[in-house]
Design a protein around this motif. Sequence first.
Motif, PDB file in Angstrom:
ATOM      1  N   ALA A 145       0.626  -1.656   0.553  1.00 56.12           N
ATOM      2  CA  ALA A 145       0.027   0.096  -0.172  1.00 56.12           C
ATOM      3  C   ALA A 145       1.210   1.123   0.044  1.00 56.12           C
ATOM      4  O   ALA A 145       0.642   2.068  -0.571  1.00 56.12           O
ATOM      5  CB  ALA A 145      -0.876   0.513   1.019  1.00 56.12           C
ATOM      6  N   ASN A 146       2.001   0.910   0.571  1.00 51.90           N
ATOM      7  CA  ASN A 146       2.934   2.459   1.008  1.00 51.90           C
ATOM      8  C   ASN A 146       3.586   2.643  -0.588  1.00 51.90           C
ATOM      9  O   ASN A 146       3.511   4.023  -0.826  1.00 51.90           O
ATOM     10  CB  ASN A 146       4.024   2.001   2.166  1.00 51.90           C
ATOM     11  CG  ASN A 146       3.074   2.555   3.174  1.00 51.90           C
ATOM     12  OD1 ASN A 146       3.388   3.560   3.745  1.00 51.90           O
ATOM     13  ND2 ASN A 146       2.942   1.806   4.147  1.00 51.90           N
ATOM     14  N   VAL A 147       3.869   1.945  -0.854  1.00 54.31           N
ATOM     15  CA  VAL A 147       4.835   1.652  -2.499  1.00 54.31           C
ATOM     16  C   VAL A 147       3.603   2.050  -3.526  1.00 54.31           C
ATOM     17  O   VAL A 147       3.735   2.982  -4.405  1.00 54.31           O
ATOM     18  CB  VAL A 147       5.237   0.540  -2.326  1.00 54.31           C
ATOM     19  CG1 VAL A 147       5.670  -0.010  -4.056  1.00 54.31           C
ATOM     20  CG2 VAL A 147       5.952  -0.019  -1.932  1.00 54.31           C
ATOM     21  N   ALA A 148       2.326   1.616  -3.344  1.00 55.04           N
ATOM     22  CA  ALA A 148       1.277   2.394  -4.221  1.00 55.04           C
ATOM     23  C   ALA A 148       0.421   3.555  -4.873  1.00 55.04           C
ATOM     24  O   ALA A 148       0.795   4.517  -5.256  1.00 55.04           O
ATOM     25  CB  ALA A 148       0.052   1.049  -4.173  1.00 55.04           C
ATOM     26  N   HIS A 192       4.814   9.644   1.921  1.00 57.71           N
ATOM     27  CA  HIS A 192       6.676   9.809   1.692  1.00 57.71           C
ATOM     28  C   HIS A 192       6.636  10.711   0.664  1.00 57.71           C
ATOM     29  O   HIS A 192       6.708  11.392  -0.379  1.00 57.71           O
ATOM     30  CB  HIS A 192       7.454   8.305   1.069  1.00 57.71           C
ATOM     31  CG  HIS A 192       6.831   7.387   2.786  1.00 57.71           C
ATOM     32  ND1 HIS A 192       6.053   6.822   2.258  1.00 57.71           N
ATOM     33  CD2 HIS A 192       7.717   7.290   3.121  1.00 57.71           C
ATOM     34  CE1 HIS A 192       5.627   6.132   3.649  1.00 57.71           C
ATOM     35  NE2 HIS A 192       6.817   6.020   3.839  1.00 57.71           N
ATOM     36  N   GLY A 193       8.079  11.484   0.629  1.00 59.39           N
ATOM     37  CA  GLY A 193       8.845  12.067   0.797  1.00 59.39           C
ATOM     38  C   GLY A 193       9.648  12.378  -0.721  1.00 59.39           C
ATOM     39  O   GLY A 193      10.325  13.308  -0.986  1.00 59.39           O
ATOM     40  N   HIS A 253      13.301   7.958   1.271  1.00 56.06           N
ATOM     41  CA  HIS A 253      12.283   7.717   2.656  1.00 56.06           C
ATOM     42  C   HIS A 253      11.143   6.844   2.333  1.00 56.06           C
ATOM     43  O   HIS A 253      11.183   6.166   3.982  1.00 56.06           O
ATOM     44  CB  HIS A 253      11.276   9.563   2.216  1.00 56.06           C
ATOM     45  CG  HIS A 253      10.499   9.607   3.958  1.00 56.06           C
ATOM     46  ND1 HIS A 253       9.365  10.764   3.711  1.00 56.06           N
ATOM     47  CD2 HIS A 253      10.694   8.763   5.581  1.00 56.06           C
ATOM     48  CE1 HIS A 253       8.656  10.167   5.042  1.00 56.06           C
ATOM     49  NE2 HIS A 253       9.674   9.572   5.931  1.00 56.06           N
ATOM     50  N   LEU A 254      10.884   6.589   1.123  1.00 57.52           N
ATOM     51  CA  LEU A 254       9.756   5.460   1.386  1.00 57.52           C
ATOM     52  C   LEU A 254      10.684   3.920   1.618  1.00 57.52           C
ATOM     53  O   LEU A 254      10.341   3.202   2.073  1.00 57.52           O
ATOM     54  CB  LEU A 254       9.506   5.485   0.380  1.00 57.52           C
ATOM     55  CG  LEU A 254       8.483   4.138  -0.284  1.00 57.52           C
ATOM     56  CD1 LEU A 254       7.275   4.013   0.665  1.00 57.52           C
ATOM     57  CD2 LEU A 254       8.388   3.810  -1.521  1.00 57.52           C
ATOM     58  N   LEU A 255      11.794   3.535   0.763  1.00 55.75           N
ATOM     59  CA  LEU A 255      12.632   2.364   1.038  1.00 55.75           C
ATOM     60  C   LEU A 255      13.286   2.337   2.815  1.00 55.75           C
ATOM     61  O   LEU A 255      13.020   1.292   3.379  1.00 55.75           O
ATOM     62  CB  LEU A 255      13.702   2.353   0.329  1.00 55.75           C
ATOM     63  CG  LEU A 255      13.289   2.340  -1.806  1.00 55.75           C
ATOM     64  CD1 LEU A 255      14.313   2.552  -2.383  1.00 55.75           C
ATOM     65  CD2 LEU A 255      11.837   1.240  -2.184  1.00 55.75           C
ATOM     66  N   ALA A 281       5.768   6.572   7.132  1.00 55.04           N
ATOM     67  CA  ALA A 281       5.208   5.914   7.929  1.00 55.04           C
ATOM     68  C   ALA A 281       5.449   6.170   9.088  1.00 55.04           C
ATOM     69  O   ALA A 281       5.978   4.664   9.765  1.00 55.04           O
ATOM     70  CB  ALA A 281       4.250   4.339   7.357  1.00 55.04           C
ATOM     71  N   SER A 282       6.747   6.241   9.755  1.00 55.74           N
ATOM     72  CA  SER A 282       7.642   6.167  10.486  1.00 55.74           C
ATOM     73  C   SER A 282       7.373   5.673  12.008  1.00 55.74           C
ATOM     74  O   SER A 282       8.112   5.360  12.799  1.00 55.74           O
ATOM     75  CB  SER A 282       8.974   7.779  10.308  1.00 55.74           C
ATOM     76  OG  SER A 282       9.443   8.009   9.127  1.00 55.74           O
TER      77      SER A 282
END
Length: 268
Positions: free
Chosen positions: A24-27, A112-113, A117-119, A170-171
């Motif tokens: 979900a975060n990646v999408a 995510h910025g 940040h995401l990975l 999501a941190s």
Amino acid sequence: MVIPVHDINPLRRTPWVTWALIAANVAVFLFTPASSVVTGGTTASQTCRQAAFYAEWAAIPKEMLENKPLTPTPTSSVLAVNQNGDVTCAATRHPGYHKSPILSVLTAMFLHGGWFHLLGNMLFLLIFGNNVEDRFGRLKFLVFYLVCGYVAAYGYALVNPHSTEPLIGASGAIAGVLGAYLVMFPRARVWSLVPILFFIPLRLPAWLVLGLWFVLQWVYASGYAVGSAGSVAYAAHVVGFIFGAVVTLLLVPRNRPRARGPTPNYAR
């Protein structure tokens, strides 16, 4: 900074919720303006578009505490660049949405910025989330994850009540997962890259890897290592980690329930 890459901690069930959260975060990221950074960098117009996007979907501390959205940010804008290279976005029309500050905390957890940040967040969630889900159970883990995200965000807002900077990522929720992992599996071994001249792979106990991570977040949040926390919400990480650890101490039995078959050795 110790970078974890894999833990030696066997599972009893497939971590579907952890995988779903990562997907979900990646999408979501792929459909946000920030994803364009990997394909040629950020232009001035993209900066304005991204600012308008975050104004609608990100959590803003001042909005959260007052439960009232700020003056709407334009959905389209013209821009000007001054002599210092700073971009100024000027409104051409106002948005037609009504923002809910409470719900914005939920949507902000999936924003995510940039790619790093995401990975970075997804790496920590992948390594440590699966075992926490295994112990909690799928539904309880999902609720725990989301509650940690809310507590971390509002904790940060209380520390920065007048901030109008968007809070994304999501941190905070993942920090709660790390706190839970530390309580439940302190002796689990984690393969980590340790920066000693070069990045050397070492197998370290979880209490050391996560303990160092927490201390680093606390130092940055307190301002001892840098002049300010900058654009990273270190205070949210600290609050999320402490909340996750305390909830786990109070609600999760210290004795691991017996699994079917041989009992795995978590200290190996």
